[in-house]
Every structure is written in structure tokens, then in C-alpha cells.
Design an enzyme around this catalytic site. Sequence first.
Site, mmCIF file in Angstrom:
data_model
loop_
_atom_site.group_PDB
_atom_site.id
_atom_site.type_symbol
_atom_site.label_atom_id
_atom_site.label_comp_id
_atom_site.label_asym_id
_atom_site.label_seq_id
_atom_site.Cartn_x
_atom_site.Cartn_y
_atom_site.Cartn_z
ATOM 1 N N ALA A 1 -2.767 -0.709 -3.034
ATOM 2 C CA ALA A 1 -3.663 -0.117 -2.187
ATOM 3 C C ALA A 1 -3.569 1.471 -2.419
ATOM 4 O O ALA A 1 -2.033 1.485 -2.563
ATOM 5 C CB ALA A 1 -4.601 -0.057 -1.855
ATOM 6 N N THR B 1 3.871 0.544 -2.970
ATOM 7 C CA THR B 1 3.651 -0.031 -4.521
ATOM 8 C C THR B 1 5.006 0.489 -5.079
ATOM 9 O O THR B 1 5.140 0.163 -6.559
ATOM 10 C CB THR B 1 2.561 0.524 -4.852
ATOM 11 N N ILE C 1 0.932 -1.244 0.094
ATOM 12 C CA ILE C 1 0.063 0.037 -0.046
ATOM 13 C C ILE C 1 0.689 1.482 -0.465
ATOM 14 O O ILE C 1 1.770 1.531 0.565
ATOM 15 C CB ILE C 1 -1.075 0.138 1.309
ATOM 16 N N CYS C 2 0.093 2.549 -0.489
ATOM 17 C CA CYS C 2 0.898 3.450 -0.632
ATOM 18 C C CYS C 2 2.163 3.187 -1.710
ATOM 19 O O CYS C 2 2.563 2.899 -2.516
ATOM 20 C CB CYS C 2 0.991 4.120 0.853
ATOM 21 N N GLY C 3 3.394 3.841 -0.736
ATOM 22 C CA GLY C 3 5.080 4.045 -1.282
ATOM 23 C C GLY C 3 5.304 2.988 -0.766
ATOM 24 O O GLY C 3 6.052 2.419 -2.122
#
Length: 205
Positions: A160, A112, A108-110
Amino acid sequence: MKGIVHHAVYDTLADWETGHATAHLRNGRYMREPGGYEIVTVGPTTDPIVTMGGLRITPDLALEELSPADSALLILPGADLWDAGAELAPFARKAGEFLDAGVPVAAICGATAGLAREGLLDDRDHTSAVVQYLEAQAGYAGSKHYLDRDAVLGGDLVTAGPTEPVAFAREIFRRLDVYRPEVLDAWFRLFSRSDATAYEVLMAA
């Protein structure tokens, strides 16, 4: 316990992004079968880390000790460090080992962006904050697989953006197949929309 879910922890970890997933995986409530998962934290080393919110966590094991064979899932939360250099690159490489072994990874977030730099999003459906964020990462060639959704399950990979912790958890539960479809739908409606009608479905489960 159904098995072990490994949760990566590192300095500047975004506290809010994984709590829905870990809490419900651990307590086992509403699941098809009784019992939850053991949550084991994995750090760069076993030295304590400090989250973005200032919480101090002592990892259960170091990354070098982690094997996909011992795990049901690897969760990679966001953190400022993902965008600050290559310090967390070993976690992305470990994610590649998990995916190669057929063990799911949830980022999730960074996180990715870290996977994008490793080329792990190039041939898997995925999402993030926005596609431009990933396109700015060296080595990313997966734009055609980017989906503008709250969260995406692409085979063994869950992704996400930073504002979607509930949808992130929903897709983790879907991949692990821990809830019946109507229960998963109700869980999401309750925790994302405060839909009171969903509570009745969960109580019946």
C-alpha cells in the site's frame, strides 16, 4: 492467541501506517474465531528506536533472531530511512526469506521501495505511492505488475501507499482470513468512510 505477527521497527518509522492493522489483530474483535495475535516488534538490534512522531520503542527482538517459522506475518512500515541509503536493506532481505517460506509480508510506503530494490515486486501484483517512485529504484523490474489501487494483495504480499493505512489493514485481514467477507467489508466502510450502517454489521459479528 492465534500466533505471532512481527512488526519491524526502526528509526523514522511512520507512526500512522500500521496502527489499524496491529490494534485489530491484537484485540481479535469481529474475528471468525475468538482470540487475537501477539504483536512482537523487531528492530535492527534491541536498542531503542525513535519513530517519525518521536515515540521511543524498545524492540522485543533483533532482526537476526527472526525466523519465518515463528511468524504468521511480517509487517514493514514506511520510514525516511528506506530512501536514505541501504540501512534497512536487511529487513527487505528478511522479507524475501518470509516470502520464500510462504509466510506473508505486508509493506507500506517506503518499505515497498526496499522490496523493489530486492526484486521482490518483479513477479507479484503490488502497489505503492505511485509507480514512478518504484521505477526510480535500482533493480526494480515489476512495472507490469503495478496496480493503481489503495492496497493490493498479491499472493503472500500486501502492499500500500503512505495514505492508505486502512486499506493496508483490510488486505492484511484478507490474507490472514480473520474476518468473514461481509465483516471485512463493514470494517473497511466504518474506518475508511465513517459509514454508520457498517457498525450494525460489526456488532452482529
